[in-house]
Design a protein around this motif. Structure first.
Motif, mmCIF file in Angstrom:
data_model
loop_
_atom_site.group_PDB
_atom_site.id
_atom_site.type_symbol
_atom_site.label_atom_id
_atom_site.label_comp_id
_atom_site.label_asym_id
_atom_site.label_seq_id
_atom_site.Cartn_x
_atom_site.Cartn_y
_atom_site.Cartn_z
ATOM 1 N N LEU A 141 0.828 -1.206 0.000
ATOM 2 C CA LEU A 141 0.000 0.000 0.000
ATOM 3 C C LEU A 141 0.858 1.251 0.000
ATOM 4 O O LEU A 141 1.926 1.285 0.639
ATOM 5 C CB LEU A 141 -0.905 0.008 1.241
ATOM 6 C CG LEU A 141 -1.991 -1.075 1.262
ATOM 7 C CD1 LEU A 141 -2.543 -1.250 2.658
ATOM 8 C CD2 LEU A 141 -3.104 -0.731 0.297
ATOM 9 N N TYR A 188 0.251 5.442 0.421
ATOM 10 C CA TYR A 188 -0.594 6.608 0.646
ATOM 11 C C TYR A 188 0.220 7.824 0.217
ATOM 12 O O TYR A 188 1.296 8.071 0.766
ATOM 13 C CB TYR A 188 -0.952 6.725 2.132
ATOM 14 C CG TYR A 188 -1.692 5.504 2.664
ATOM 15 C CD1 TYR A 188 -3.075 5.476 2.698
ATOM 16 C CD2 TYR A 188 -0.996 4.381 3.124
ATOM 17 C CE1 TYR A 188 -3.761 4.366 3.169
ATOM 18 C CE2 TYR A 188 -1.664 3.259 3.595
ATOM 19 C CZ TYR A 188 -3.046 3.262 3.622
ATOM 20 O OH TYR A 188 -3.713 2.160 4.084
ATOM 21 N N HIS A 231 -12.984 0.524 8.602
ATOM 22 C CA HIS A 231 -13.395 -0.835 8.203
ATOM 23 C C HIS A 231 -12.841 -1.827 9.204
ATOM 24 O O HIS A 231 -11.958 -1.497 10.000
ATOM 25 C CB HIS A 231 -12.829 -1.171 6.818
ATOM 26 C CG HIS A 231 -11.329 -1.285 6.816
ATOM 27 N ND1 HIS A 231 -10.498 -0.180 6.823
ATOM 28 C CD2 HIS A 231 -10.496 -2.363 6.846
ATOM 29 C CE1 HIS A 231 -9.238 -0.575 6.847
ATOM 30 N NE2 HIS A 231 -9.199 -1.892 6.870
ATOM 31 N N ASP A 244 -11.146 -5.850 8.937
ATOM 32 C CA ASP A 244 -10.645 -6.724 7.878
ATOM 33 C C ASP A 244 -11.536 -7.959 7.771
ATOM 34 O O ASP A 244 -12.267 -8.296 8.691
ATOM 35 C CB ASP A 244 -9.177 -7.083 8.153
ATOM 36 C CG ASP A 244 -8.288 -5.846 8.050
ATOM 37 O OD1 ASP A 244 -8.731 -4.837 7.490
ATOM 38 O OD2 ASP A 244 -7.147 -5.899 8.552
ATOM 39 N N LEU A 270 0.434 -6.477 9.658
ATOM 40 C CA LEU A 270 0.699 -5.200 9.008
ATOM 41 C C LEU A 270 2.076 -4.681 9.391
ATOM 42 O O LEU A 270 2.403 -4.573 10.570
ATOM 43 C CB LEU A 270 -0.365 -4.181 9.435
ATOM 44 C CG LEU A 270 -0.248 -2.812 8.779
ATOM 45 C CD1 LEU A 270 -0.801 -2.841 7.355
ATOM 46 C CD2 LEU A 270 -0.984 -1.752 9.593
ATOM 47 N N LEU A 325 -2.289 5.006 11.092
ATOM 48 C CA LEU A 325 -3.321 4.019 11.433
ATOM 49 C C LEU A 325 -4.011 4.387 12.746
ATOM 50 O O LEU A 325 -3.357 4.677 13.747
ATOM 51 C CB LEU A 325 -2.655 2.638 11.559
ATOM 52 C CG LEU A 325 -3.554 1.480 11.982
ATOM 53 C CD1 LEU A 325 -4.639 1.197 10.944
ATOM 54 C CD2 LEU A 325 -2.721 0.218 12.225
ATOM 55 N N HIS A 376 -10.825 0.097 12.036
ATOM 56 C CA HIS A 376 -9.612 0.905 11.905
ATOM 57 C C HIS A 376 -9.661 1.698 10.600
ATOM 58 O O HIS A 376 -10.459 1.401 9.709
ATOM 59 C CB HIS A 376 -8.351 0.040 12.011
ATOM 60 C CG HIS A 376 -8.299 -1.118 11.059
ATOM 61 N ND1 HIS A 376 -9.031 -2.268 11.245
ATOM 62 C CD2 HIS A 376 -7.603 -1.303 9.913
ATOM 63 C CE1 HIS A 376 -8.786 -3.113 10.259
ATOM 64 N NE2 HIS A 376 -7.919 -2.552 9.436
ATOM 65 N N VAL A 407 -7.134 4.836 8.095
ATOM 66 C CA VAL A 407 -5.836 5.506 7.943
ATOM 67 C C VAL A 407 -6.089 6.980 7.667
ATOM 68 O O VAL A 407 -6.864 7.344 6.775
ATOM 69 C CB VAL A 407 -4.994 4.872 6.816
ATOM 70 C CG1 VAL A 407 -3.700 5.646 6.598
ATOM 71 C CG2 VAL A 407 -4.683 3.413 7.143
ATOM 72 N N ARG A 430 3.215 7.731 2.880
ATOM 73 C CA ARG A 430 3.296 6.596 3.809
ATOM 74 C C ARG A 430 3.187 5.283 3.039
ATOM 75 O O ARG A 430 2.391 5.174 2.094
ATOM 76 C CB ARG A 430 2.149 6.711 4.821
ATOM 77 C CG ARG A 430 2.069 5.606 5.845
ATOM 78 C CD ARG A 430 0.998 5.962 6.886
ATOM 79 N NE ARG A 430 0.889 4.936 7.895
ATOM 80 C CZ ARG A 430 0.103 3.862 7.798
ATOM 81 N NH1 ARG A 430 -0.632 3.674 6.726
ATOM 82 N NH2 ARG A 430 0.071 2.975 8.779
ATOM 83 N N SER A 480 2.739 0.984 3.563
ATOM 84 C CA SER A 480 2.508 -0.114 4.485
ATOM 85 C C SER A 480 2.349 -1.409 3.695
ATOM 86 O O SER A 480 2.134 -1.382 2.477
ATOM 87 C CB SER A 480 1.289 0.154 5.371
ATOM 88 O OG SER A 480 0.134 0.151 4.594
ATOM 89 N N ALA A 520 0.384 -5.067 4.005
ATOM 90 C CA ALA A 520 -0.593 -5.866 4.749
ATOM 91 C C ALA A 520 -0.565 -7.297 4.230
ATOM 92 O O ALA A 520 -0.352 -7.538 3.037
ATOM 93 C CB ALA A 520 -1.982 -5.262 4.569
ATOM 94 N N PHE A 544 -3.072 -10.560 4.578
ATOM 95 C CA PHE A 544 -4.363 -11.039 5.080
ATOM 96 C C PHE A 544 -4.399 -12.556 5.006
ATOM 97 O O PHE A 544 -4.170 -13.115 3.930
ATOM 98 C CB PHE A 544 -5.510 -10.493 4.222
ATOM 99 C CG PHE A 544 -5.496 -8.992 4.080
ATOM 100 C CD1 PHE A 544 -6.003 -8.179 5.093
ATOM 101 C CD2 PHE A 544 -4.977 -8.380 2.943
ATOM 102 C CE1 PHE A 544 -6.009 -6.791 4.971
ATOM 103 C CE2 PHE A 544 -4.967 -6.996 2.811
ATOM 104 C CZ PHE A 544 -5.477 -6.206 3.833
HETATM 105 C C1 OGA Z 1 -5.861 -2.583 5.338
HETATM 106 C C2 OGA Z 1 -5.433 -1.624 6.385
HETATM 107 C C3 OGA Z 1 -3.755 -0.141 7.276
HETATM 108 C C4 OGA Z 1 -2.515 0.580 6.871
HETATM 109 O O1 OGA Z 1 -5.213 -2.614 4.269
HETATM 110 O O2 OGA Z 1 -6.836 -3.315 5.565
HETATM 111 O O3 OGA Z 1 -6.139 -1.471 7.339
HETATM 112 O O4 OGA Z 1 -1.852 1.108 7.776
HETATM 113 N N1 OGA Z 1 -4.259 -0.977 6.246
HETATM 114 O O5 OGA Z 1 -2.204 0.630 5.683
#
Ligand code: OGA
Ligand code: NI
Length: 336
Positions: A189, A191, A208, A210, A217, A225, A269, A271, A278, A280, A282, A284
């Motif tokens: 991810l 941002y 949301h 998960d 994460l 977060l 949670h 962001v 930023r 990250s 993840a 799952f």
């Molecule tokens: C997600 C999530 C948090 C983050 O992808 O489900 O909650 O810090 N990511 O990117």
């Protein structure tokens, strides 16, 4: 640490999360710390998890390299119907009721590599991955595959402690019909440096929980977060989760909430962008396609009957992905 000592960032407190050390030989202590965390916030840190620090850093480096490519290159790897590949800005809308636009993030999905000619490739979420070419991003695939496999191992170790915390046998989730052929999804991810404004419905990622069993994460050191321990409270109270170097933040997903009859909660949670870029990563962990998610025997009683009807993992996942992702036709219409 109790809440009175919590540090605040711009008026938002930071959450004091329990830390589980996977190298600890005191399994009882790990179970008790984890159980407390699952009852309290559904979020905890995991350290000494067996995923090498060098590898984690390499994944971040490679992720930056991918997202740094021109949009036209990234769009060549646009997510397919198996949910593999690139998800552009706004592709996902995690909290449609409160967002004016999709999430201010871009992502990249990588799943278990399953060749086209394997029968399993016919299942949703299974099939070959999309990979950037080796000429453009050397060692990219190798790095991601290594991380994917180590993260899966780590998630299975955490699942054993969760089983113990639910008074089940340690290998409960390891059974062939649950995690024999799971759906493990790695998602990079990014941002961009947007500033979120909840009052205007602008979020890095909307609120949301998960979907699956658990999420691991890893983040860079940019704060973003936030968690809300009580999703039913009005107004909702949000706390920041501080990045912890070398640790994973682990949270429980909705399937575990269903399995445990809400004894363990999947925590809301989101962001919040503060203007800094930023990254990250993840991971799952969702169980087998045909795993039936139904109330565990240790989580029901006459006073506390099952709250949810049983549901197949793949049915549940299909609903959740459908509700949160843009229709691929949008990109076809745009001529991407
Ligand atoms: C997600 C999530 C948090 C983050 O992808 O489900 O909650 O810090 N990511 O990117
Ligand atoms: Ni999430």
């Amino acid at each position: 640490m109790n809440d009175a000592n919590a540090i605040e960032v711009a008026g938002v407190p930071t959450s004091a999360l329990n830390c589980i050390d996977l190298s600890s030989s005191d399994i009882q202590q790990s179970v008790s710390l984890l159980k407390q965390a699952c009852l309290d916030s559904g979020f905890f840190y995991v350290i000494n998890h067996g995923v090498g620090q060098d590898l984690m850093e390499e994944v971040f480096v490679q992720s930056r390299r991918f997202f740094g490519l021109p949009l036209s290159e990234k769009m060549k790897l646009l997510r397919n119907e198996k949910h593999r590949g690139y998800t552009p800005l706004f592709d996902e809308v995690l909290d449609p009721g409160n967002q004016i636009q999709g999430d201010y993030k871009e992502g990249y999905y990588i799943g278990e590599e399953i060749p086209e000619d394997d029968l399993d490739a016919q299942k949703p979420h299974f099939g070959p991955n999309l990979w950037p070419s080796e000429d453009i991003l050397p060692r990219w695939r190798q790095t991601m595959e290594k991380f994917h496999s180590q993260a899966l191992n780590m998630a299975k170790v955490v699942a054993r402690i969760i089983a113990l915390a639910l008074d089940l046998e340690a290998d409960f989730f390891d059974k062939p019909e649950i995690l024999g052929k799971p759906i493990p999804i790695l998602r990079l991810l990014h941002y961009e440096g947007w500033i979120s404004d909840p009052s205007k419905g602008i979020y890095g990622a909307g609120a949301h929980s998960d979907f699956g069993l658990i999420t691991l994460l890893a983040t860079d050191d940019v704060l973003g977060l936030q968690i809300c321990k009580n999703k039913d409270a009005k107004p909702q109270a949000w706390e920041y989760v501080q990045p912890l170097k070398g640790a994973f933040v682990v949270n429980l997903g909705d399937m575990l909430e269903r399995w445990s009859n809400c004894i363990f909660r999947s925590t809301l949670h989101r962001v919040i962008g503060n203007g800094q870029e930023r990254y990250s990563i993840a991971f799952f962990l969702d169980p087998n396609h045909d795993c039936l998610i139904e109330c565990l025997p240790t989580c029901m009683s006459e006073e506390n009957p099952p709250k949810f009807p049983p549901i197949l993992c793949q049915t549940y996942l299909a609903q959740r992905y459908y509700n949160t992702h843009a229709d691929l036709d949008v990109y076809r219409r745009e001529g991407a």
